[in-house]
Design a protein around this motif. Structure first.
Motif, PDB file in Angstrom:
ATOM      1  N   PRO A 181      -4.666 -27.018  -0.288  1.00 41.63           N
ATOM      2  CA  PRO A 181      -3.582 -27.632   0.490  1.00 41.63           C
ATOM      3  C   PRO A 181      -2.207 -27.284  -0.070  1.00 41.63           C
ATOM      4  CG  PRO A 181      -4.539 -29.243  -0.989  1.00 41.63           C
ATOM      5  CD  PRO A 181      -5.353 -27.991  -1.156  1.00 41.63           C
ATOM      6  N   LEU A 182      -1.231 -27.231   0.810  1.00 40.86           N
ATOM      7  CA  LEU A 182       0.176 -27.095   0.423  1.00 40.86           C
ATOM      8  C   LEU A 182       0.797 -28.478   0.576  1.00 40.86           C
ATOM      9  CD1 LEU A 182       1.065 -23.750   2.263  1.00 40.86           C
ATOM     10  CD2 LEU A 182      -0.043 -24.076   0.052  1.00 40.86           C
ATOM     11  N   ILE A 183       0.893 -29.192  -0.524  1.00 42.32           N
ATOM     12  CA  ILE A 183       1.299 -30.595  -0.518  1.00 42.32           C
ATOM     13  C   ILE A 183       2.691 -30.744  -1.104  1.00 42.32           C
ATOM     14  CG2 ILE A 183       0.855 -32.850  -1.566  1.00 42.32           C
ATOM     15  CD1 ILE A 183      -1.110 -32.472   0.531  1.00 42.32           C
ATOM     16  N   LEU A 184       3.533 -31.518  -0.426  1.00 48.07           N
ATOM     17  CA  LEU A 184       4.844 -31.887  -0.957  1.00 48.07           C
ATOM     18  C   LEU A 184       4.938 -33.403  -0.905  1.00 48.07           C
ATOM     19  CD1 LEU A 184       7.585 -30.878  -2.039  1.00 48.07           C
ATOM     20  CD2 LEU A 184       8.443 -31.034   0.300  1.00 48.07           C
ATOM     21  N   GLY A 185       4.866 -34.038  -2.066  1.00 49.91           N
ATOM     22  CA  GLY A 185       4.824 -35.493  -2.086  1.00 49.91           C
ATOM     23  C   GLY A 185       3.530 -35.987  -1.483  1.00 49.91           C
ATOM     24  N   THR A 186       3.635 -36.678  -0.363  1.00 51.03           N
ATOM     25  CA  THR A 186       2.449 -37.152   0.359  1.00 51.03           C
ATOM     26  C   THR A 186       2.250 -36.402   1.671  1.00 51.03           C
ATOM     27  OG1 THR A 186       3.763 -38.900   1.426  1.00 51.03           O
ATOM     28  CG2 THR A 186       2.655 -39.458  -0.641  1.00 51.03           C
ATOM     29  N   HIS A 187       3.022 -35.342   1.889  1.00 51.23           N
ATOM     30  CA  HIS A 187       2.977 -34.621   3.164  1.00 51.23           C
ATOM     31  C   HIS A 187       2.187 -33.314   3.019  1.00 51.23           C
ATOM     32  CE1 HIS A 187       5.902 -37.410   4.850  1.00 51.23           C
ATOM     33  NE2 HIS A 187       6.663 -37.203   3.791  1.00 51.23           N
ATOM     34  N   LEU A 188       1.256 -33.102   3.932  1.00 52.78           N
ATOM     35  CA  LEU A 188       0.484 -31.862   3.991  1.00 52.78           C
ATOM     36  C   LEU A 188       1.259 -30.867   4.852  1.00 52.78           C
ATOM     37  CD1 LEU A 188      -2.119 -30.314   3.330  1.00 52.78           C
ATOM     38  CD2 LEU A 188      -3.152 -31.336   5.374  1.00 52.78           C
ATOM     39  N   LEU A 189       1.860 -29.857   4.210  1.00 52.09           N
ATOM     40  CA  LEU A 189       2.693 -28.898   4.926  1.00 52.09           C
ATOM     41  C   LEU A 189       1.889 -27.738   5.498  1.00 52.09           C
ATOM     42  CD1 LEU A 189       5.756 -28.599   2.508  1.00 52.09           C
ATOM     43  CD2 LEU A 189       5.340 -30.261   4.323  1.00 52.09           C
ATOM     44  N   GLY A 190       0.730 -27.456   4.903  1.00 55.09           N
ATOM     45  CA  GLY A 190      -0.075 -26.324   5.345  1.00 55.09           C
ATOM     46  C   GLY A 190      -1.232 -26.126   4.387  1.00 55.09           C
ATOM     47  N   PHE A 191      -1.810 -24.929   4.393  1.00 55.10           N
ATOM     48  CA  PHE A 191      -2.904 -24.650   3.473  1.00 55.10           C
ATOM     49  C   PHE A 191      -3.044 -23.146   3.248  1.00 55.10           C
ATOM     50  CE2 PHE A 191      -4.682 -25.171   7.726  1.00 55.10           C
ATOM     51  CZ  PHE A 191      -5.366 -23.973   7.917  1.00 55.10           C
ATOM     52  N   LEU A 192      -3.676 -22.822   2.147  1.00 55.35           N
ATOM     53  CA  LEU A 192      -4.027 -21.460   1.764  1.00 55.35           C
ATOM     54  C   LEU A 192      -5.538 -21.331   1.895  1.00 55.35           C
ATOM     55  CD1 LEU A 192      -3.037 -19.763  -1.619  1.00 55.35           C
ATOM     56  CD2 LEU A 192      -5.397 -19.905  -0.909  1.00 55.35           C
ATOM     57  N   SER A 193      -6.004 -20.227   2.448  1.00 53.26           N
ATOM     58  CA  SER A 193      -7.448 -19.995   2.543  1.00 53.26           C
ATOM     59  C   SER A 193      -7.758 -18.583   2.069  1.00 53.26           C
ATOM     60  CB  SER A 193      -7.947 -20.200   3.976  1.00 53.26           C
ATOM     61  OG  SER A 193      -7.331 -19.278   4.850  1.00 53.26           O
ATOM     62  N   LEU A 194      -8.858 -18.439   1.346  1.00 55.66           N
ATOM     63  CA  LEU A 194      -9.278 -17.124   0.868  1.00 55.66           C
ATOM     64  C   LEU A 194     -10.788 -17.045   0.859  1.00 55.66           C
ATOM     65  CD1 LEU A 194     -10.346 -17.216  -2.388  1.00 55.66           C
ATOM     66  CD2 LEU A 194      -7.980 -17.923  -2.669  1.00 55.66           C
ATOM     67  N   ASP A 195     -11.311 -15.818   0.879  1.00 56.15           N
ATOM     68  CA  ASP A 195     -12.757 -15.618   0.881  1.00 56.15           C
ATOM     69  C   ASP A 195     -13.094 -14.280   0.256  1.00 56.15           C
ATOM     70  OD1 ASP A 195     -13.462 -13.465   3.119  1.00 56.15           O
ATOM     71  OD2 ASP A 195     -11.824 -14.706   3.899  1.00 56.15           O
ATOM     72  N   TYR A 196     -14.371 -14.109  -0.045  1.00 54.71           N
ATOM     73  CA  TYR A 196     -14.897 -12.863  -0.603  1.00 54.71           C
ATOM     74  C   TYR A 196     -15.876 -12.215   0.369  1.00 54.71           C
ATOM     75  CZ  TYR A 196     -12.777 -13.937  -5.102  1.00 54.71           C
ATOM     76  OH  TYR A 196     -11.864 -14.206  -6.104  1.00 54.71           O
ATOM     77  N   GLY A 197     -15.595 -12.371   1.651  1.00 56.54           N
ATOM     78  CA  GLY A 197     -16.466 -11.783   2.660  1.00 56.54           C
ATOM     79  C   GLY A 197     -17.834 -12.439   2.675  1.00 56.54           C
ATOM     80  N   GLY A 198     -18.866 -11.632   2.751  1.00 54.93           N
ATOM     81  CA  GLY A 198     -20.222 -12.158   2.790  1.00 54.93           C
ATOM     82  C   GLY A 198     -20.817 -12.418   1.424  1.00 54.93           C
ATOM     83  N   LEU A 199     -20.035 -12.201   0.343  1.00 55.34           N
ATOM     84  CA  LEU A 199     -20.552 -12.391  -1.007  1.00 55.34           C
ATOM     85  C   LEU A 199     -20.446 -13.854  -1.430  1.00 55.34           C
ATOM     86  CD1 LEU A 199     -18.914  -9.303  -2.775  1.00 55.34           C
ATOM     87  CD2 LEU A 199     -21.221  -9.473  -1.801  1.00 55.34           C
ATOM     88  N   THR A 200     -21.393 -14.277  -2.242  1.00 51.50           N
ATOM     89  CA  THR A 200     -21.325 -15.594  -2.853  1.00 51.50           C
ATOM     90  C   THR A 200     -20.494 -15.493  -4.131  1.00 51.50           C
ATOM     91  OG1 THR A 200     -23.495 -16.192  -1.983  1.00 51.50           O
ATOM     92  CG2 THR A 200     -22.650 -17.497  -3.822  1.00 51.50           C
ATOM     93  N   HIS A 201     -19.520 -16.361  -4.271  1.00 45.35           N
ATOM     94  CA  HIS A 201     -18.608 -16.283  -5.415  1.00 45.35           C
ATOM     95  C   HIS A 201     -18.507 -17.641  -6.084  1.00 45.35           C
ATOM     96  CE1 HIS A 201     -15.298 -14.588  -7.771  1.00 45.35           C
ATOM     97  NE2 HIS A 201     -14.704 -15.770  -7.635  1.00 45.35           N
ATOM     98  N   ASP A 202     -18.731 -17.664  -7.391  1.00 41.64           N
ATOM     99  CA  ASP A 202     -18.572 -18.883  -8.179  1.00 41.64           C
ATOM    100  C   ASP A 202     -17.168 -18.895  -8.772  1.00 41.64           C
ATOM    101  OD1 ASP A 202     -21.206 -19.687  -7.703  1.00 41.64           O
ATOM    102  OD2 ASP A 202     -21.958 -18.464  -9.374  1.00 41.64           O
ATOM    103  N   TYR A 203     -16.373 -19.844  -8.350  1.00 40.32           N
ATOM    104  CA  TYR A 203     -14.986 -19.916  -8.787  1.00 40.32           C
ATOM    105  C   TYR A 203     -14.902 -20.545 -10.180  1.00 40.32           C
ATOM    106  CZ  TYR A 203     -13.811 -18.851  -3.962  1.00 40.32           C
ATOM    107  OH  TYR A 203     -13.705 -18.249  -2.736  1.00 40.32           O
ATOM    108  N   THR A 204     -14.213 -19.863 -11.088  1.00 40.86           N
ATOM    109  CA  THR A 204     -14.018 -20.387 -12.429  1.00 40.86           C
ATOM    110  C   THR A 204     -12.858 -21.381 -12.436  1.00 40.86           C
ATOM    111  OG1 THR A 204     -12.450 -18.641 -13.057  1.00 40.86           O
ATOM    112  CG2 THR A 204     -14.813 -18.194 -13.369  1.00 40.86           C
ATOM    113  N   GLU A 205     -12.749 -22.123 -13.534  1.00 43.66           N
ATOM    114  CA  GLU A 205     -11.639 -23.062 -13.664  1.00 43.66           C
ATOM    115  C   GLU A 205     -10.309 -22.317 -13.662  1.00 43.66           C
ATOM    116  OE1 GLU A 205     -12.167 -25.433 -17.102  1.00 43.66           O
ATOM    117  OE2 GLU A 205     -13.999 -26.420 -16.390  1.00 43.66           O
ATOM    118  N   GLU A 206     -10.296 -21.126 -14.278  1.00 39.27           N
ATOM    119  CA  GLU A 206      -9.059 -20.343 -14.304  1.00 39.27           C
ATOM    120  C   GLU A 206      -8.650 -19.904 -12.906  1.00 39.27           C
ATOM    121  OE1 GLU A 206     -11.634 -19.844 -16.196  1.00 39.27           O
ATOM    122  OE2 GLU A 206     -10.953 -20.180 -18.259  1.00 39.27           O
ATOM    123  N   GLU A 207      -9.628 -19.516 -12.083  1.00 41.44           N
ATOM    124  CA  GLU A 207      -9.323 -19.095 -10.715  1.00 41.44           C
ATOM    125  C   GLU A 207      -8.810 -20.270  -9.886  1.00 41.44           C
ATOM    126  OE1 GLU A 207     -12.267 -15.416  -9.632  1.00 41.44           O
ATOM    127  OE2 GLU A 207     -13.193 -17.383  -9.908  1.00 41.44           O
TER     128      GLU A 207
END
Length: 260
Positions: free
Chosen positions: A159-185
């Motif tokens: 989410p793109l959050i400013l205070g308590t307002h949801l302004l938008g969102f970011l979305s990403l994917d790795y296509g058809g691959l299964t991806h385990d997101y690390t804490e750093e990512e």
């Protein structure tokens, strides 16, 4: 037992992946800091010209999307904003598509905009409002039956959050691959989302300030024109009003003399 070395044991661990991740994270943070510096020290004139042509937010978002995709190594990444009153979704940037796919994506997003409430799982919207980053599996219900033209298995939504307002969102994917997101990512994605939020808020505030200044200048110009008009009108009306006043005084005197 006699103090002579007869052999040795060597234990090695392959840390290439960890080192690569550390290096990638370091480079990403450096790039984000550079982007933030450009945002803060950018030319107001350039920003005004960009806003007048409708390009400021999209241009910066596109640069940010390119950067984030490069350091994350994902297949696609996009930014969308939410109109505060109608909650209609508006596209801001997308990377990772071919030219034909990108043109089609923009046309679909702009000609048939969706709403935040159109999703099959309303609970996800509430979780986004609480500033939670979501991992959505598109191979499971209720998403499995929805159109999936890019063959995406998993999608990360921040989410793109400013205070308590949801302004938008970011979305990403790795296509058809299964991806385990690390804490750093996840931390990097959150940093990108924060920076994108600042971009949107900066342009909103700059636009409001520009309009306020324009309105103030217009008010000053209007007052100046009114003063000019009143000056011309008073000058032009002075002679005929003096004549009318004299005629009225003469008429009053004649009427008074006739009544005696």
């Amino acid at each position: 037992a006699e103090g002579r070395i007869t052999g040795a044991i060597a234990i090695a661990r392959d840390v290439s992946e960890r080192r690569q991740l550390e290096q990638r994270t370091h480079l990403a943070l450096e790039a984000l800091l550079k982007m933030a510096k450009v945002m803060v020290q950018g030319s107001d004139t350039d920003a005004l010209l960009s806003i007048e042509t409708g390009g400021s937010t999209r241009e910066v978002m596109q640069r940010l999307a390119d950067l984030a995709r490069e350091v994350l190594g994902c297949s696609r990444l996009s930014f969308s904003r939410i109109e505060p009153e109608t909650e209609v979704l508006r596209p801001l940037a997308v990377v990772g598509l071919s030219r034909e796919q990108e043109q089609r994506w923009w046309q679909e997003q702009e000609q048939q905009p969706g709403r935040l409430s159109d999703g099959p799982d309303p609970s996800l919207v509430e979780r986004l409002r609480t500033d939670e980053i979501l991992e959505v599996d598109l191979t499971l219900p209720p998403y499995a039956d929805l159109p999936n033209p890019y063959g995406i298995s998993q999608m990360l939504v921040a989410p793109l959050i400013l205070g308590t307002h949801l302004l938008g969102f970011l979305s990403l994917d790795y296509g058809g691959l299964t991806h385990d997101y690390t804490e750093e990512e996840i931390a990097l994605v959150r940093a990108v989302a924060r920076l994108a939020t600042l971009v949107m808020e900066r342009d909103r505030l700059f636009t409001e300030t520009t309009f306020a200044q324009a309105n103030a200048l217009a008010a000053v110009e209007a007052r100046h024109r009114m003063d000019t008009f009143l000056g011309i009108a008073s000058h032009e009306l002075k002679t005929p009003l003096t004549t009318i006043k004299g005629n009225l005084q003469l008429a009053h005197r004649r009427i008074a003399a006739a009544l005696r």
